[in-house]
Design a protein around this motif. Structure first.
Motif, PDB file in Angstrom:
ATOM      1  N   LYS A  21       0.831  -1.216   0.000  1.00  0.00           N
ATOM      2  CA  LYS A  21       0.000   0.000   0.000  1.00  0.00           C
ATOM      3  C   LYS A  21       0.859   1.256   0.000  1.00  0.00           C
ATOM      4  O   LYS A  21       0.586   2.208  -0.716  1.00  0.00           O
ATOM      5  CB  LYS A  21      -0.914   0.028   1.232  1.00  0.00           C
ATOM      6  CG  LYS A  21      -2.188  -0.755   1.033  1.00  0.00           C
ATOM      7  CD  LYS A  21      -3.186  -0.440   2.135  1.00  0.00           C
ATOM      8  CE  LYS A  21      -4.528  -1.042   1.812  1.00  0.00           C
ATOM      9  NZ  LYS A  21      -4.961  -2.093   2.684  1.00  0.00           N
ATOM     10  N   GLU A  22       1.911   1.257   0.835  1.00  0.00           N
ATOM     11  CA  GLU A  22       2.782   2.436   0.923  1.00  0.00           C
ATOM     12  C   GLU A  22       3.562   2.647  -0.365  1.00  0.00           C
ATOM     13  O   GLU A  22       3.697   3.775  -0.845  1.00  0.00           O
ATOM     14  CB  GLU A  22       3.769   2.276   2.085  1.00  0.00           C
ATOM     15  CG  GLU A  22       3.117   2.296   3.454  1.00  0.00           C
ATOM     16  CD  GLU A  22       4.001   1.677   4.525  1.00  0.00           C
ATOM     17  OE1 GLU A  22       5.224   1.554   4.316  1.00  0.00           O
ATOM     18  OE2 GLU A  22       3.443   1.310   5.575  1.00  0.00           O
ATOM     19  N   ALA A  23       4.090   1.560  -0.922  1.00  0.00           N
ATOM     20  CA  ALA A  23       4.898   1.662  -2.137  1.00  0.00           C
ATOM     21  C   ALA A  23       4.061   2.180  -3.302  1.00  0.00           C
ATOM     22  O   ALA A  23       4.480   3.081  -4.035  1.00  0.00           O
ATOM     23  CB  ALA A  23       5.506   0.296  -2.477  1.00  0.00           C
ATOM     24  N   ILE A  24       2.855   1.647  -3.448  1.00  0.00           N
ATOM     25  CA  ILE A  24       1.990   2.059  -4.557  1.00  0.00           C
ATOM     26  C   ILE A  24       1.513   3.498  -4.352  1.00  0.00           C
ATOM     27  O   ILE A  24       1.465   4.283  -5.299  1.00  0.00           O
ATOM     28  CB  ILE A  24       0.814   1.069  -4.721  1.00  0.00           C
ATOM     29  CG1 ILE A  24       1.369  -0.297  -5.155  1.00  0.00           C
ATOM     30  CG2 ILE A  24      -0.198   1.576  -5.740  1.00  0.00           C
ATOM     31  CD1 ILE A  24       0.402  -1.443  -5.023  1.00  0.00           C
ATOM     32  N   ALA A  25       1.208   3.864  -3.104  1.00  0.00           N
ATOM     33  CA  ALA A  25       0.787   5.243  -2.821  1.00  0.00           C
ATOM     34  C   ALA A  25       1.920   6.223  -3.112  1.00  0.00           C
ATOM     35  O   ALA A  25       1.689   7.310  -3.662  1.00  0.00           O
ATOM     36  CB  ALA A  25       0.328   5.370  -1.369  1.00  0.00           C
ATOM     37  N   SER A  26       3.155   5.869  -2.757  1.00  0.00           N
ATOM     38  CA  SER A  26       4.257   6.802  -3.015  1.00  0.00           C
ATOM     39  C   SER A  26       4.545   6.896  -4.515  1.00  0.00           C
ATOM     40  O   SER A  26       4.902   7.963  -5.009  1.00  0.00           O
ATOM     41  CB  SER A  26       5.510   6.444  -2.209  1.00  0.00           C
ATOM     42  OG  SER A  26       6.100   5.274  -2.668  1.00  0.00           O
ATOM     43  N   LEU A  27       4.343   5.802  -5.249  1.00  0.00           N
ATOM     44  CA  LEU A  27       4.501   5.863  -6.711  1.00  0.00           C
ATOM     45  C   LEU A  27       3.408   6.749  -7.313  1.00  0.00           C
ATOM     46  O   LEU A  27       3.669   7.543  -8.219  1.00  0.00           O
ATOM     47  CB  LEU A  27       4.447   4.457  -7.321  1.00  0.00           C
ATOM     48  CG  LEU A  27       4.647   4.395  -8.834  1.00  0.00           C
ATOM     49  CD1 LEU A  27       6.010   4.950  -9.238  1.00  0.00           C
ATOM     50  CD2 LEU A  27       4.482   2.979  -9.348  1.00  0.00           C
ATOM     51  N   ALA A  28       2.191   6.657  -6.783  1.00  0.00           N
ATOM     52  CA  ALA A  28       1.096   7.504  -7.267  1.00  0.00           C
ATOM     53  C   ALA A  28       1.426   8.977  -7.041  1.00  0.00           C
ATOM     54  O   ALA A  28       1.237   9.811  -7.931  1.00  0.00           O
ATOM     55  CB  ALA A  28      -0.217   7.137  -6.566  1.00  0.00           C
ATOM     56  N   ARG A  29       1.948   9.297  -5.856  1.00  0.00           N
ATOM     57  CA  ARG A  29       2.333  10.688  -5.567  1.00  0.00           C
ATOM     58  C   ARG A  29       3.441  11.144  -6.503  1.00  0.00           C
ATOM     59  O   ARG A  29       3.401  12.253  -7.041  1.00  0.00           O
ATOM     60  CB  ARG A  29       2.787  10.828  -4.115  1.00  0.00           C
ATOM     61  CG  ARG A  29       1.652  10.877  -3.112  1.00  0.00           C
ATOM     62  CD  ARG A  29       2.129  11.292  -1.739  1.00  0.00           C
ATOM     63  NE  ARG A  29       3.155  10.421  -1.199  1.00  0.00           N
ATOM     64  CZ  ARG A  29       2.905   9.278  -0.546  1.00  0.00           C
ATOM     65  NH1 ARG A  29       1.670   8.878  -0.352  1.00  0.00           N
ATOM     66  NH2 ARG A  29       3.897   8.537  -0.084  1.00  0.00           N
ATOM     67  N   ALA A  30       4.439  10.296  -6.699  1.00  0.00           N
ATOM     68  CA  ALA A  30       5.595  10.668  -7.522  1.00  0.00           C
ATOM     69  C   ALA A  30       5.205  10.912  -8.978  1.00  0.00           C
ATOM     70  O   ALA A  30       5.780  11.767  -9.639  1.00  0.00           O
ATOM     71  CB  ALA A  30       6.662   9.577  -7.446  1.00  0.00           C
ATOM     72  N   THR A  31       4.210  10.187  -9.470  1.00  0.00           N
ATOM     73  CA  THR A  31       3.792  10.337 -10.869  1.00  0.00           C
ATOM     74  C   THR A  31       2.575  11.253 -11.001  1.00  0.00           C
ATOM     75  O   THR A  31       2.082  11.464 -12.103  1.00  0.00           O
ATOM     76  CB  THR A  31       3.437   8.964 -11.484  1.00  0.00           C
ATOM     77  OG1 THR A  31       2.409   8.360 -10.696  1.00  0.00           O
ATOM     78  CG2 THR A  31       4.636   8.047 -11.559  1.00  0.00           C
ATOM     79  N   GLU A  32       2.071  11.754  -9.867  1.00  0.00           N
ATOM     80  CA  GLU A  32       0.862  12.589  -9.832  1.00  0.00           C
ATOM     81  C   GLU A  32      -0.326  11.868 -10.455  1.00  0.00           C
ATOM     82  O   GLU A  32      -1.146  12.451 -11.159  1.00  0.00           O
ATOM     83  CB  GLU A  32       1.103  13.931 -10.531  1.00  0.00           C
ATOM     84  CG  GLU A  32       2.144  14.772  -9.815  1.00  0.00           C
ATOM     85  CD  GLU A  32       2.373  16.115 -10.478  1.00  0.00           C
ATOM     86  OE1 GLU A  32       1.817  16.377 -11.559  1.00  0.00           O
ATOM     87  OE2 GLU A  32       3.128  16.914  -9.909  1.00  0.00           O
ATOM     88  N   ALA A  33      -0.404  10.565 -10.195  1.00  0.00           N
ATOM     89  CA  ALA A  33      -1.503   9.747 -10.709  1.00  0.00           C
ATOM     90  C   ALA A  33      -2.510   9.488  -9.595  1.00  0.00           C
ATOM     91  O   ALA A  33      -2.209   9.660  -8.414  1.00  0.00           O
ATOM     92  CB  ALA A  33      -0.960   8.422 -11.243  1.00  0.00           C
ATOM     93  N   GLU A  34      -3.704   9.063  -9.988  1.00  0.00           N
ATOM     94  CA  GLU A  34      -4.735   8.691  -9.021  1.00  0.00           C
ATOM     95  C   GLU A  34      -4.516   7.238  -8.624  1.00  0.00           C
ATOM     96  O   GLU A  34      -4.348   6.373  -9.490  1.00  0.00           O
ATOM     97  CB  GLU A  34      -6.126   8.803  -9.666  1.00  0.00           C
ATOM     98  CG  GLU A  34      -6.577  10.204  -9.911  1.00  0.00           C
ATOM     99  CD  GLU A  34      -7.131  10.859  -8.661  1.00  0.00           C
ATOM    100  OE1 GLU A  34      -7.593  10.163  -7.752  1.00  0.00           O
ATOM    101  OE2 GLU A  34      -7.089  12.088  -8.623  1.00  0.00           O
TER     102      GLU A  34
END
Length: 102
Positions: free
Chosen positions: A65-78
């Protein structure tokens, strides 16, 4: 809606989850975690496809959950959803939208 301020509705998330159920993971987060190369490849695939499935491998230092959430933030994706070690990310391509949200 601008790219950076989109908040998906429940209906849109259900629509994207249905689409995502048939996708194979195209980005993998491994033992190095969310590093620049992972972010870059995710950004490239998001531009091409808008909706991608991300897989967090067993050897990842972060929880899925944390890894995917941080990737979402880094790419500005939902972040559409996380199930187990898989996550769905969505980012609208403003120039050539592919997915028509309900």
């Amino acid at each position: 809606m601008q790219a950076n301020e989109t908040t998906l509705t429940g209906k849109q998330k259900r629509f994207l989850r249905a689409m995502g159920s048939t996708l194979d993971p195209v980005v993998q987060i491994g033992k190095s975690g969310v590093i620049d190369t992972v972010i870059e490849s995710a950004e490239q695939v998001l531009v091409a496809r808008e909706l991608i499935k991300v897989r967090v491998l067993q050897n990842s230092p972060e929880e899925p959950k944390e890894a995917i959430a941080s990737l979402a933030r880094a790419t500005e994706a939902e972040l559409v959803q996380v199930i187990g070690r898989n996550g769905l990310l969505y980012k609208r391509n403003e120039e050539k939208p592919k997915i028509e949200l309900p």
